[in-house]
Motif scaffolding. Structure first.
Motif, PDB file in Angstrom:
ATOM      1  N   GLN A 147       0.834  -1.196   0.000  1.00 30.10           N
ATOM      2  CA  GLN A 147       0.000   0.000   0.000  1.00 30.10           C
ATOM      3  C   GLN A 147       0.873   1.252   0.000  1.00 30.10           C
ATOM      4  O   GLN A 147       1.907   1.301   0.657  1.00 30.10           O
ATOM      5  CB  GLN A 147      -0.928  -0.004   1.205  1.00 30.10           C
ATOM      6  N   THR A 148       0.421   2.259  -0.743  1.00 29.18           N
ATOM      7  CA  THR A 148       1.183   3.491  -0.895  1.00 29.18           C
ATOM      8  C   THR A 148       0.473   4.656  -0.223  1.00 29.18           C
ATOM      9  O   THR A 148      -0.740   4.828  -0.378  1.00 29.18           O
ATOM     10  CB  THR A 148       1.382   3.810  -2.389  1.00 29.18           C
ATOM     11  N   VAL A 149       1.258   5.450   0.509  1.00 29.61           N
ATOM     12  CA  VAL A 149       0.748   6.647   1.174  1.00 29.61           C
ATOM     13  C   VAL A 149       1.478   7.853   0.600  1.00 29.61           C
ATOM     14  O   VAL A 149       2.704   7.870   0.541  1.00 29.61           O
ATOM     15  CB  VAL A 149       0.973   6.576   2.704  1.00 29.61           C
ATOM     16  N   LEU A 150       0.709   8.857   0.183  1.00 24.77           N
ATOM     17  CA  LEU A 150       1.278  10.130  -0.244  1.00 24.77           C
ATOM     18  C   LEU A 150       1.246  11.073   0.944  1.00 24.77           C
ATOM     19  O   LEU A 150       0.181  11.361   1.480  1.00 24.77           O
ATOM     20  CB  LEU A 150       0.492  10.723  -1.416  1.00 24.77           C
ATOM     21  N   VAL A 151       2.412  11.532   1.386  1.00 26.99           N
ATOM     22  CA  VAL A 151       2.530  12.476   2.499  1.00 26.99           C
ATOM     23  C   VAL A 151       2.816  13.849   1.906  1.00 26.99           C
ATOM     24  O   VAL A 151       3.815  14.028   1.206  1.00 26.99           O
ATOM     25  CB  VAL A 151       3.654  12.064   3.473  1.00 26.99           C
ATOM     26  N   VAL A 152       1.933  14.809   2.193  1.00 25.55           N
ATOM     27  CA  VAL A 152       2.065  16.161   1.656  1.00 25.55           C
ATOM     28  C   VAL A 152       2.246  17.113   2.827  1.00 25.55           C
ATOM     29  O   VAL A 152       1.312  17.361   3.594  1.00 25.55           O
ATOM     30  CB  VAL A 152       0.819  16.572   0.839  1.00 25.55           C
ATOM     31  N   ASP A 153       3.465  17.627   2.987  1.00 26.73           N
ATOM     32  CA  ASP A 153       3.763  18.540   4.093  1.00 26.73           C
ATOM     33  C   ASP A 153       4.969  19.392   3.719  1.00 26.73           C
ATOM     34  O   ASP A 153       5.968  18.867   3.229  1.00 26.73           O
ATOM     35  CB  ASP A 153       4.036  17.756   5.381  1.00 26.73           C
ATOM     36  N   VAL A 169       5.463   8.141  -0.595  1.00 23.48           N
ATOM     37  CA  VAL A 169       5.892   9.154  -1.543  1.00 23.48           C
ATOM     38  C   VAL A 169       5.578  10.489  -0.889  1.00 23.48           C
ATOM     39  O   VAL A 169       4.541  10.636  -0.234  1.00 23.48           O
ATOM     40  CB  VAL A 169       5.145   9.008  -2.886  1.00 23.48           C
ATOM     41  N   THR A 170       6.475  11.484  -1.045  1.00 26.27           N
ATOM     42  CA  THR A 170       6.253  12.771  -0.403  1.00 26.27           C
ATOM     43  C   THR A 170       6.110  13.891  -1.435  1.00 26.27           C
ATOM     44  O   THR A 170       6.574  13.787  -2.569  1.00 26.27           O
ATOM     45  CB  THR A 170       7.400  13.127   0.569  1.00 26.27           C
ATOM     46  N   ALA A 171       5.447  14.960  -0.983  1.00 22.51           N
ATOM     47  CA  ALA A 171       5.316  16.199  -1.756  1.00 22.51           C
ATOM     48  C   ALA A 171       5.386  17.347  -0.765  1.00 22.51           C
ATOM     49  O   ALA A 171       4.952  17.212   0.378  1.00 22.51           O
ATOM     50  CB  ALA A 171       3.998  16.226  -2.517  1.00 22.51           C
ATOM     51  N   ILE A 172       5.938  18.489  -1.209  1.00 20.00           N
ATOM     52  CA  ILE A 172       6.133  19.610  -0.270  1.00 20.00           C
ATOM     53  C   ILE A 172       5.015  20.646  -0.306  1.00 20.00           C
ATOM     54  O   ILE A 172       4.996  21.547   0.531  1.00 20.00           O
ATOM     55  CB  ILE A 172       7.488  20.308  -0.504  1.00 20.00           C
ATOM     56  N   ASN A 173       4.076  20.512  -1.241  1.00 21.08           N
ATOM     57  CA  ASN A 173       2.916  21.405  -1.269  1.00 21.08           C
ATOM     58  C   ASN A 173       1.837  20.767  -2.138  1.00 21.08           C
ATOM     59  O   ASN A 173       2.056  19.729  -2.766  1.00 21.08           O
ATOM     60  CB  ASN A 173       3.300  22.803  -1.788  1.00 21.08           C
ATOM     61  N   GLY A 174       0.681  21.408  -2.169  1.00 12.89           N
ATOM     62  CA  GLY A 174      -0.435  20.853  -2.905  1.00 12.89           C
ATOM     63  C   GLY A 174      -0.197  20.752  -4.395  1.00 12.89           C
ATOM     64  O   GLY A 174      -0.619  19.786  -5.041  1.00 12.89           O
ATOM     65  N   LYS A 175       0.474  21.728  -4.966  1.00  9.02           N
ATOM     66  CA  LYS A 175       0.752  21.707  -6.395  1.00  9.02           C
ATOM     67  C   LYS A 175       1.615  20.494  -6.752  1.00  9.02           C
ATOM     68  O   LYS A 175       1.341  19.787  -7.721  1.00  9.02           O
ATOM     69  CB  LYS A 175       1.446  23.004  -6.809  1.00  9.02           C
ATOM     70  N   GLN A 233       7.329   9.420   6.955  1.00 15.05           N
ATOM     71  CA  GLN A 233       7.870   8.433   6.028  1.00 15.05           C
ATOM     72  C   GLN A 233       8.544   7.296   6.790  1.00 15.05           C
ATOM     73  O   GLN A 233       8.328   6.117   6.502  1.00 15.05           O
ATOM     74  CB  GLN A 233       8.852   9.094   5.065  1.00 15.05           C
ATOM     75  N   SER A 234       9.334   7.625   7.782  1.00 21.35           N
ATOM     76  CA  SER A 234      10.031   6.616   8.576  1.00 21.35           C
ATOM     77  C   SER A 234       9.050   5.715   9.329  1.00 21.35           C
ATOM     78  O   SER A 234       9.179   4.480   9.300  1.00 21.35           O
ATOM     79  CB  SER A 234      10.978   7.309   9.556  1.00 21.35           C
ATOM     80  N   ILE A 235       8.075   6.322   9.982  1.00 17.83           N
ATOM     81  CA  ILE A 235       7.072   5.560  10.745  1.00 17.83           C
ATOM     82  C   ILE A 235       6.338   4.583   9.825  1.00 17.83           C
ATOM     83  O   ILE A 235       6.183   3.394  10.142  1.00 17.83           O
ATOM     84  CB  ILE A 235       6.055   6.513  11.417  1.00 17.83           C
ATOM     85  N   ARG A 267       2.176  14.667  -8.514  1.00 15.27           N
ATOM     86  CA  ARG A 267       2.464  13.272  -8.155  1.00 15.27           C
ATOM     87  C   ARG A 267       1.236  12.387  -8.410  1.00 15.27           C
ATOM     88  O   ARG A 267       1.362  11.246  -8.839  1.00 15.27           O
ATOM     89  CB  ARG A 267       2.871  13.166  -6.691  1.00 15.27           C
ATOM     90  N   LEU A 268       0.046  12.943  -8.113  1.00 13.89           N
ATOM     91  CA  LEU A 268      -1.182  12.178  -8.309  1.00 13.89           C
ATOM     92  C   LEU A 268      -1.466  11.933  -9.791  1.00 13.89           C
ATOM     93  O   LEU A 268      -2.229  11.038 -10.131  1.00 13.89           O
ATOM     94  CB  LEU A 268      -2.370  12.881  -7.642  1.00 13.89           C
ATOM     95  N   GLY A 269      -0.849  12.706 -10.653  1.00 16.45           N
ATOM     96  CA  GLY A 269      -0.943  12.449 -12.080  1.00 16.45           C
ATOM     97  C   GLY A 269      -0.076  11.277 -12.510  1.00 16.45           C
ATOM     98  O   GLY A 269      -0.278  10.696 -13.566  1.00 16.45           O
ATOM     99  N   GLU A 270       0.883  10.913 -11.664  1.00 14.38           N
ATOM    100  CA  GLU A 270       1.810   9.822 -11.966  1.00 14.38           C
ATOM    101  C   GLU A 270       1.362   8.489 -11.382  1.00 14.38           C
ATOM    102  O   GLU A 270       1.664   7.433 -11.926  1.00 14.38           O
ATOM    103  CB  GLU A 270       3.200  10.154 -11.394  1.00 14.38           C
TER     104      GLU A 270
END
Length: 121
Positions: A2-8, A29-35, A18-20, A40-43
């Motif tokens: 299962q994949t979690v996208l963390v946006v912060d 997978v991480t992202a630093i802002n909504g844009k 990510q570590s937890i 990433r959600l397009g990928e």
């Protein structure tokens, strides 16, 4: 897996999450802002999104609206995260599945993720 996208936008928060989650068997997978998150959600389509409420460029409220307005993404569960009380967040943001108050404990993160996804596979 299962994949979690963390946006912060706070690198330390994203790194801790990510570590937890990776220690429990989730792919993160991480992202630093909504844009960046929407790009990433397009990928790929994650199983869960952990979304910070206050971020530069595109905040959590606008990101969540974009997710919920996209038929391909609308069903993905979203955990909204903030140091604000949930009541303050709910004044401008609705449509998320769960709320996580910062600072958080690892066990709270894992319990919430397990509630929404079940055990990692």
């Amino acid at each position: 897996m299962q994949t979690v996208l963390v946006v912060d936008d706070e690198f330390g928060v994203a790194e801790v999450l990510q570590s937890i989650l990776e220690d429990e068997g989730y792919r993160v997978v991480t992202a630093i802002n909504g844009k960046q998150a929407l790009a990433r959600l397009g990928e790929f389509k994650p199983d869960l999104i952990m979304l910070d409420y206050m971020m530069p460029i595109m905040d959590g409220t606008h990101t969540l609206k974009a997710i919920r307005n996209d038929a391909a993404l609308a069903s993905i569960p979203v955990i909204m995260m903030s140091s604000l009380d949930e009541a303050a967040v709910r004044e401008t943001c609705t449509g998320y599945n769960s709320f996580l108050r910062k600072p958080f404990r690892a066990v709270a993160v894992l319990n919430l993720v397990a509630q929404l996804l079940g055990s990692p596979s």
